[in-house]
Structure formats: C-alpha cells, structure tokens
Design a protein around this motif. Structure first.
Motif, PDB file in Angstrom:
ATOM      1  N   ASP A  47       0.850  -1.228   0.224  1.00 17.83           N
ATOM      2  CA  ASP A  47       0.105  -0.086   0.059  1.00 17.83           C
ATOM      3  C   ASP A  47       1.157   0.791  -0.181  1.00 17.83           C
ATOM      4  OD1 ASP A  47      -2.264  -1.075   0.229  1.00 17.83           O
ATOM      5  OD2 ASP A  47      -2.989  -1.230   2.217  1.00 17.83           O
ATOM      6  N   ALA A  48       2.249   1.558   0.317  1.00 21.80           N
ATOM      7  CA  ALA A  48       2.957   2.574   0.457  1.00 21.80           C
ATOM      8  C   ALA A  48       3.629   2.627   0.018  1.00 21.80           C
ATOM      9  CB  ALA A  48       3.848   2.262   1.913  1.00 21.80           C
ATOM     10  N   ILE A  49       4.114   1.841  -1.325  1.00 19.39           N
ATOM     11  CA  ILE A  49       4.789   1.681  -2.015  1.00 19.39           C
ATOM     12  C   ILE A  49       3.722   1.886  -3.449  1.00 19.39           C
ATOM     13  CG2 ILE A  49       5.631   0.958  -4.215  1.00 19.39           C
ATOM     14  CD1 ILE A  49       6.585  -1.484  -2.209  1.00 19.39           C
ATOM     15  N   ARG A  50       2.489   2.140  -3.437  1.00 19.57           N
ATOM     16  CA  ARG A  50       1.227   2.814  -4.366  1.00 19.57           C
ATOM     17  C   ARG A  50       1.236   3.536  -4.121  1.00 19.57           C
ATOM     18  NH1 ARG A  50      -2.221  -3.632  -5.324  1.00 19.57           N
ATOM     19  NH2 ARG A  50      -0.491  -4.831  -6.242  1.00 19.57           N
ATOM     20  N   ALA A  51       0.558   4.342  -2.663  1.00 17.03           N
ATOM     21  CA  ALA A  51       0.633   5.185  -2.739  1.00 17.03           C
ATOM     22  C   ALA A  51       1.599   6.567  -3.045  1.00 17.03           C
ATOM     23  CB  ALA A  51      -0.047   5.602  -1.376  1.00 17.03           C
ATOM     24  N   ALA A 262       7.495  16.313   5.389  1.00 21.58           N
ATOM     25  CA  ALA A 262       7.863  17.650   5.777  1.00 21.58           C
ATOM     26  C   ALA A 262       9.651  17.314   5.604  1.00 21.58           C
ATOM     27  CB  ALA A 262       7.391  17.909   6.608  1.00 21.58           C
ATOM     28  N   GLU A 263      10.173  18.232   4.880  1.00 23.67           N
ATOM     29  CA  GLU A 263      12.079  18.098   5.208  1.00 23.67           C
ATOM     30  C   GLU A 263      12.109  19.617   5.945  1.00 23.67           C
ATOM     31  OE1 GLU A 263      14.170  15.579   3.131  1.00 23.67           O
ATOM     32  OE2 GLU A 263      12.745  14.154   3.063  1.00 23.67           O
ATOM     33  N   PRO A 264      13.251  19.995   6.415  1.00 21.63           N
ATOM     34  CA  PRO A 264      13.323  21.574   6.023  1.00 21.63           C
ATOM     35  C   PRO A 264      14.936  21.733   4.810  1.00 21.63           C
ATOM     36  CG  PRO A 264      14.886  20.265   7.669  1.00 21.63           C
ATOM     37  CD  PRO A 264      13.878  18.772   7.617  1.00 21.63           C
ATOM     38  N   GLY A 265      14.477  22.845   4.844  1.00 21.14           N
ATOM     39  CA  GLY A 265      15.246  23.228   4.042  1.00 21.14           C
ATOM     40  C   GLY A 265      14.051  23.249   2.932  1.00 21.14           C
ATOM     41  N   VAL A 266      14.705  23.251   1.277  1.00 18.92           N
ATOM     42  CA  VAL A 266      14.299  23.539  -0.310  1.00 18.92           C
ATOM     43  C   VAL A 266      14.251  21.883  -0.885  1.00 18.92           C
ATOM     44  CG1 VAL A 266      13.447  24.880  -1.933  1.00 18.92           C
ATOM     45  CG2 VAL A 266      14.936  26.177  -0.741  1.00 18.92           C
ATOM     46  N   VAL A 267      13.187  21.432  -0.714  1.00 15.26           N
ATOM     47  CA  VAL A 267      14.115  19.719  -1.072  1.00 15.26           C
ATOM     48  C   VAL A 267      12.663  19.566  -2.107  1.00 15.26           C
ATOM     49  CG1 VAL A 267      14.026  17.557  -0.306  1.00 15.26           C
ATOM     50  CG2 VAL A 267      14.212  19.258   1.135  1.00 15.26           C
ATOM     51  N   SER A 268      12.907  19.303  -2.905  1.00 14.99           N
ATOM     52  CA  SER A 268      12.290  18.739  -4.444  1.00 14.99           C
ATOM     53  C   SER A 268      10.761  17.401  -4.187  1.00 14.99           C
ATOM     54  CB  SER A 268      13.211  18.108  -5.616  1.00 14.99           C
ATOM     55  OG  SER A 268      13.749  17.190  -5.443  1.00 14.99           O
ATOM     56  N   LEU A 272      11.054  14.282  -1.392  1.00 17.62           N
ATOM     57  CA  LEU A 272      10.458  14.074  -0.512  1.00 17.62           C
ATOM     58  C   LEU A 272       9.942  12.251  -0.777  1.00 17.62           C
ATOM     59  CD1 LEU A 272       9.045  16.994  -0.025  1.00 17.62           C
ATOM     60  CD2 LEU A 272      10.383  16.518   1.670  1.00 17.62           C
ATOM     61  N   PHE A 273       9.608  12.003  -1.662  1.00 17.43           N
ATOM     62  CA  PHE A 273       8.890  11.034  -2.011  1.00 17.43           C
ATOM     63  C   PHE A 273      10.001   9.724  -1.787  1.00 17.43           C
ATOM     64  CE2 PHE A 273       4.937  13.047  -3.197  1.00 17.43           C
ATOM     65  CZ  PHE A 273       4.140  12.443  -2.732  1.00 17.43           C
ATOM     66  N   HIS A 274      11.786   9.921  -2.400  1.00 16.46           N
ATOM     67  CA  HIS A 274      12.486   8.608  -2.271  1.00 16.46           C
ATOM     68  C   HIS A 274      13.001   8.509  -0.647  1.00 16.46           C
ATOM     69  CE1 HIS A 274      16.919   8.000  -2.262  1.00 16.46           C
ATOM     70  NE2 HIS A 274      16.548   7.083  -2.812  1.00 16.46           N
ATOM     71  N   ASP A 275      12.970  10.095   0.218  1.00 14.26           N
ATOM     72  CA  ASP A 275      12.860   9.586   1.303  1.00 14.26           C
ATOM     73  C   ASP A 275      12.078   9.226   2.258  1.00 14.26           C
ATOM     74  OD1 ASP A 275      15.893  11.221   0.799  1.00 14.26           O
ATOM     75  OD2 ASP A 275      14.651  12.908   2.313  1.00 14.26           O
ATOM     76  N   GLU A 276      10.737   9.375   1.941  1.00 11.78           N
ATOM     77  CA  GLU A 276       9.764   8.235   2.221  1.00 11.78           C
ATOM     78  C   GLU A 276       9.809   6.918   2.207  1.00 11.78           C
ATOM     79  OE1 GLU A 276       6.531   8.079   5.199  1.00 11.78           O
ATOM     80  OE2 GLU A 276       8.340   9.323   4.697  1.00 11.78           O
ATOM     81  N   GLN A 277      10.060   6.980   0.807  1.00 19.59           N
ATOM     82  CA  GLN A 277       9.836   5.715   0.419  1.00 19.59           C
ATOM     83  C   GLN A 277      11.587   5.084   0.948  1.00 19.59           C
ATOM     84  OE1 GLN A 277      10.774   6.539  -4.018  1.00 19.59           O
ATOM     85  NE2 GLN A 277       7.934   6.005  -4.475  1.00 19.59           N
ATOM     86  N   SER A 279      12.349   5.395   3.806  1.00 20.02           N
ATOM     87  CA  SER A 279      12.433   5.718   5.388  1.00 20.02           C
ATOM     88  C   SER A 279      11.293   3.833   5.342  1.00 20.02           C
ATOM     89  CB  SER A 279      11.346   6.676   6.039  1.00 20.02           C
ATOM     90  OG  SER A 279      10.802   5.941   7.169  1.00 20.02           O
ATOM     91  N   GLU A 280      10.214   3.850   4.407  1.00 19.85           N
ATOM     92  CA  GLU A 280       9.216   3.627   4.691  1.00 19.85           C
ATOM     93  C   GLU A 280      10.204   1.474   4.490  1.00 19.85           C
ATOM     94  OE1 GLU A 280       5.975   2.417   4.981  1.00 19.85           O
ATOM     95  OE2 GLU A 280       4.827   4.755   5.149  1.00 19.85           O
ATOM     96  N   SER A 281      10.726   1.865   3.649  1.00 21.23           N
ATOM     97  CA  SER A 281      11.754   0.415   3.007  1.00 21.23           C
ATOM     98  C   SER A 281      12.189  -0.559   3.869  1.00 21.23           C
ATOM     99  CB  SER A 281      12.411   0.340   1.637  1.00 21.23           C
ATOM    100  OG  SER A 281      13.545  -0.919   1.767  1.00 21.23           O
ATOM    101  N   GLN A 282      12.813   0.449   5.554  1.00 19.57           N
ATOM    102  CA  GLN A 282      13.495   0.063   6.380  1.00 19.57           C
ATOM    103  C   GLN A 282      12.319  -0.490   7.563  1.00 19.57           C
ATOM    104  OE1 GLN A 282      15.366   3.795   7.265  1.00 19.57           O
ATOM    105  NE2 GLN A 282      17.189   3.155   5.914  1.00 19.57           N
ATOM    106  N   MET A 283      10.921   0.599   7.803  1.00 22.18           N
ATOM    107  CA  MET A 283      10.446  -0.204   8.411  1.00 22.18           C
ATOM    108  C   MET A 283       9.446  -1.723   8.216  1.00 22.18           C
ATOM    109  SD  MET A 283       8.611  -0.063  11.552  1.00 22.18           S
ATOM    110  CE  MET A 283       9.295   1.936  11.670  1.00 22.18           C
ATOM    111  N   THR A 284       9.861  -1.610   7.281  1.00 22.21           N
ATOM    112  CA  THR A 284       9.546  -3.326   6.712  1.00 22.21           C
ATOM    113  C   THR A 284      10.171  -4.490   6.867  1.00 22.21           C
ATOM    114  OG1 THR A 284       8.349  -2.199   4.314  1.00 22.21           O
ATOM    115  CG2 THR A 284       8.410  -4.424   4.151  1.00 22.21           C
ATOM    116  N   TRP A 285      11.515  -4.029   6.835  1.00 27.27           N
ATOM    117  CA  TRP A 285      12.790  -5.031   7.199  1.00 27.27           C
ATOM    118  C   TRP A 285      12.905  -5.175   8.440  1.00 27.27           C
ATOM    119  CZ3 TRP A 285      14.599  -8.218   3.802  1.00 27.27           C
ATOM    120  CH2 TRP A 285      15.177  -8.110   2.684  1.00 27.27           C
ATOM    121  N   ILE A 286      12.959  -3.947   9.011  1.00 24.61           N
ATOM    122  CA  ILE A 286      12.884  -4.229  10.647  1.00 24.61           C
ATOM    123  C   ILE A 286      11.451  -5.001  11.041  1.00 24.61           C
ATOM    124  CG2 ILE A 286      11.971  -3.272  12.760  1.00 24.61           C
ATOM    125  CD1 ILE A 286      13.475  -0.487  11.470  1.00 24.61           C
ATOM    126  N   LEU A 287      10.590  -4.998  10.845  1.00 28.52           N
ATOM    127  CA  LEU A 287       9.327  -5.921  10.881  1.00 28.52           C
ATOM    128  C   LEU A 287       9.331  -7.402  10.852  1.00 28.52           C
ATOM    129  CD1 LEU A 287       6.133  -3.691  10.078  1.00 28.52           C
ATOM    130  CD2 LEU A 287       6.919  -4.279  12.627  1.00 28.52           C
TER     131      LEU A 287
END
Length: 379
Positions: A47-51, A262-268, A272-277, A279-287
């Motif tokens: 769901d996270a990947i698709r969204a 949300a991230e500090p500074g001017v971020v494209s 933003l989406f790459h960083d969130e993806q 983070s979601e990948s890391q959480m998936t592997w942890i679980l």
C-alpha cells in the motif's frame, strides 16, 4: 553507587517439564501471531509503495506566496518559511522562545535500577541450579522505574515521577500563505538543543542547559529531577501534503495510506518521496525481522517439552536442544518466506512467485544442514 544480592535456586526435572509445557503454549500463540504480523506488514508495504508512486506522479506544484485555488483537494508540493502566530510554550516550566514551531522537554529522574545476571548448571536427573545476581545502581531515566517489582525492595524505593517528558506545538502555524495542520506539523522533527531564557520555576534551579530539582546537581540523590529542552525554530520547510481550502494537511490515498511529508530547507518533491520510500523500506525490513524472530522463538518454545524429556542427562539436553533449534530454523525460514510470498501473490503475483521459489530453495539448503544418518552395514 551500586549494591548486589545473589540468590541460588534449584528446579527439579518435573518443574522444568511443567515450565516447558507453558513455553509450548506460548509458542502456539507466537507462531500464528508472527504469521499475521508478516502478512499485515507486506500488505502495508505494498500500500505504501503504490500510494507513494501515485502521489509522486500526481504532485501539484504551488507557490507559498499565495493560496492557489487550482491546488484545492490535490496533493501539493510547496517550499516556504514556516512560522507560528503564537510560539510553542511549555506550560509547566514556562519555557518558550520567539518563532518556536515545536518545543520538546525531556524530564529525567535519578532512580534505582535493577539489573540481573544469571548462570545455570544442569545436573544428572534433570534438575537445574541457577545463581542469579541482582545489581542495584543509580541511573538517570526518562521513564519511571517500578521499584515495587524489584527482588530486593528495601532500600531501593523510587518516588513517583510527577513530571514527564512532553512535546508542545505552536498555536496557528503558517507556511507562506497556507495554514499548517497539526498532523503535518508533527512531521517536522529536526529538534535542536534550546537554552531556556526564562527563570526556573519554584523548587528548581538552573544547571547548565537544564532545570534541576534537588540539593546539588554535582551529587544527585534519588528523586532528583532534571529537565532539558529542544525546539524547532521558524525556518524554511518543504512539504508534500493535501491542500484543503488554504490548509496544508495529511493526504489520504485511495487505499487509505496517509501522505504528509516535511523536511527542512528547499527540497524537491521527488527527493521528499524518495526519502519516504526509503523510510518505508527500512520499516518493512525491521518488521520482517521481528516477525521471523517471533516465529523462530515460537517454534523453539514448542520443542521445549521434547528437549526436557532428555534433560535427565545434561549432554543429551544440549544435543536435543541444538537439534530442536535447527528444526525450528528449518521451519521458520521457509514459512516466513512463504507468508511474505503469499501476501505478495495477493498484491503482486510476479514478485510473490519469485519468493515462493526462494522459500523452496531455503528448504532445500536447510535440509542439507541436517546430519545424514549412516546407512547400517549389511549383515
């Protein structure tokens, strides 16, 4: 400062056998629970990947200088100065500062902490003697330690922790012309240390960057309190969020996944989406790791009664225990992979099929680890 107490206990074979039966029941719970966790985690990951993919493709760029009516109801990307109308403030300690978006206080209390160290020795007949050393020492902790559950409570009582850590947000926060919803503001997490400018409240004294309650910060006593502060000042922030009548808030994808980046500074937007993806990948592997470990523990627990049957001789207990662990591993690895594969077959059949092949390969390789029984010679 610390002190110690040592206790020696002996469990007979029947007691240990009874405990192994309890462990087996726990294992019967852990195994299906781990399967549910693994399946749920894969569904969440898909769901996270698709969204996030849909969001990255549909993002709408807006200018922070004025509310763009064309962005209403859409997922928008905007960068600009985020600042509060009323700065964040700690109502207990009175700490605040100009332009504070968020303020966090960390409260620690000087307490007793119990640590245990055990050594066990099995004896012929199945009994086990355990020597447990309880060590009591003073520590700073931001969580109350329940001294009522200590093995030796006398002389190791911790007082109640009346003030706790907390985070406070500013009143109305704006990013350029847009108002920021608290659900988005909570995604801004780059806290930095804050030196309080106000006087400490009654009963406290200033000690470096902290407020201290106690006689002497250099010689803390049980029950002393220290509070330190971090904050997020007004700054340029880039966000990807839903625009709703001039308010930037969480965006809800069609599958229910929430996007609020949300991230500090001017971020494209792509960054933003790459960083969130990531983070979601890391959480998936942890679980996934948590699910696998729970399953392995569950199978090991289920084999404990069998191990205990051979505990009358210590070397047999160790030998059977090692074999039981290998059997548990042989089951946990492919079942974990098959559970993940089944979840992906439901959502993404091609990847799921590859995982099924991986599970089959894992079973084959793990079976190779089992020692082969010698073929008896013909008479």
């Amino acid at each position: 400062m610390s002190d110690q107490f040592t206790e020696v206990t002996t469990q007979g074979w029947l007691q240990r056998l009874g405990g192994s039966l309890v462990a087996a029941l726990i294992g019967l719970i852990l195994v299906p629970a781990s399967i549910v966790l693994l399946y749920w985690n894969e569904g969440r990951a898909v769901d996270a990947i698709r969204a996030l993919n849909r969001g990255a493709a549909a993002i709408f760029e807006v200018d922070a200088a004025q509310v763009d009516p064309q962005g209403n109801g859409k997922l928008v990307h905007v960068s600009g100065m985020m600042q509060p109308t009323t700065p964040a403030r700690d109502p207990v300690f009175g700490v605040t500062g100009d332009g504070l978006l968020r303020l966090s206080r960390t409260v620690e209390m000087y307490q007793w902490k119990e640590e245990t160290h055990s050594q066990s020795q099995q004896s012929v007949g199945g009994s086990k003697t355990t020597e447990t050393t309880y060590t009591y020492q003073h520590v700073w902790s931001d969580q109350p330690i329940a001294s009522g559950q200590f093995k030796v409570r006398d002389g190791h009582q911790n007082p109640p922790m009346q003030v706790r850590s907390a985070t406070f947000n500013a009143g109305e926060v704006k990013l350029g012309a847009y108002r920021v919803d608290p659900s988005l503001l909570n995604k801004v997490t780059d806290f930095t240390a804050l030196q309080p400018q106000s006087a400490p409240p009654a009963g406290y004294q200033a000690s470096g960057d902290a407020f201290y309650r106690g006689a002497d910060p250099g010689q803390p006593a049980i029950g002393d309190i220290r509070a330190t502060f971090t904050a997020i000042p007004a700054q340029t922030v880039s966000v990807a969020a839903a625009q709703s009548n001039g308010v930037l808030t969480s965006y809800r994808d069609q599958n229910g996944y929430t996007i609020a980046l949300a991230e500090p500074g001017v971020v494209s937007a792509s960054a933003l989406f790459h960083d969130e993806q990531k983070s979601e990948s890391q959480m998936t592997w942890i679980l996934r790791g948590v699910g696998f470990v729970l399953m392995l523990i569950g199978f090991v627990c289920m084999t404990r009664p069998l191990t205990m049957l051979f505990a009358v001789l210590p070397f047999l207990e160790s030998l059977v225990g090692a074999g039981a662990f290998l059997a548990a591993l042989t089951l946990a690895v492919p079942i974990t992979l098959l559970t993940i594969a089944f979840a992906w077959i439901v959502h993404r059949p091609v990847i799921g099929g590859l995982l099924v092949l991986g599970a089959i390969a894992a079973v084959y390789l793990l079976r190779k680890l089992h020692p082969r029984r010698p073929i008896p010679a013909a008479v």
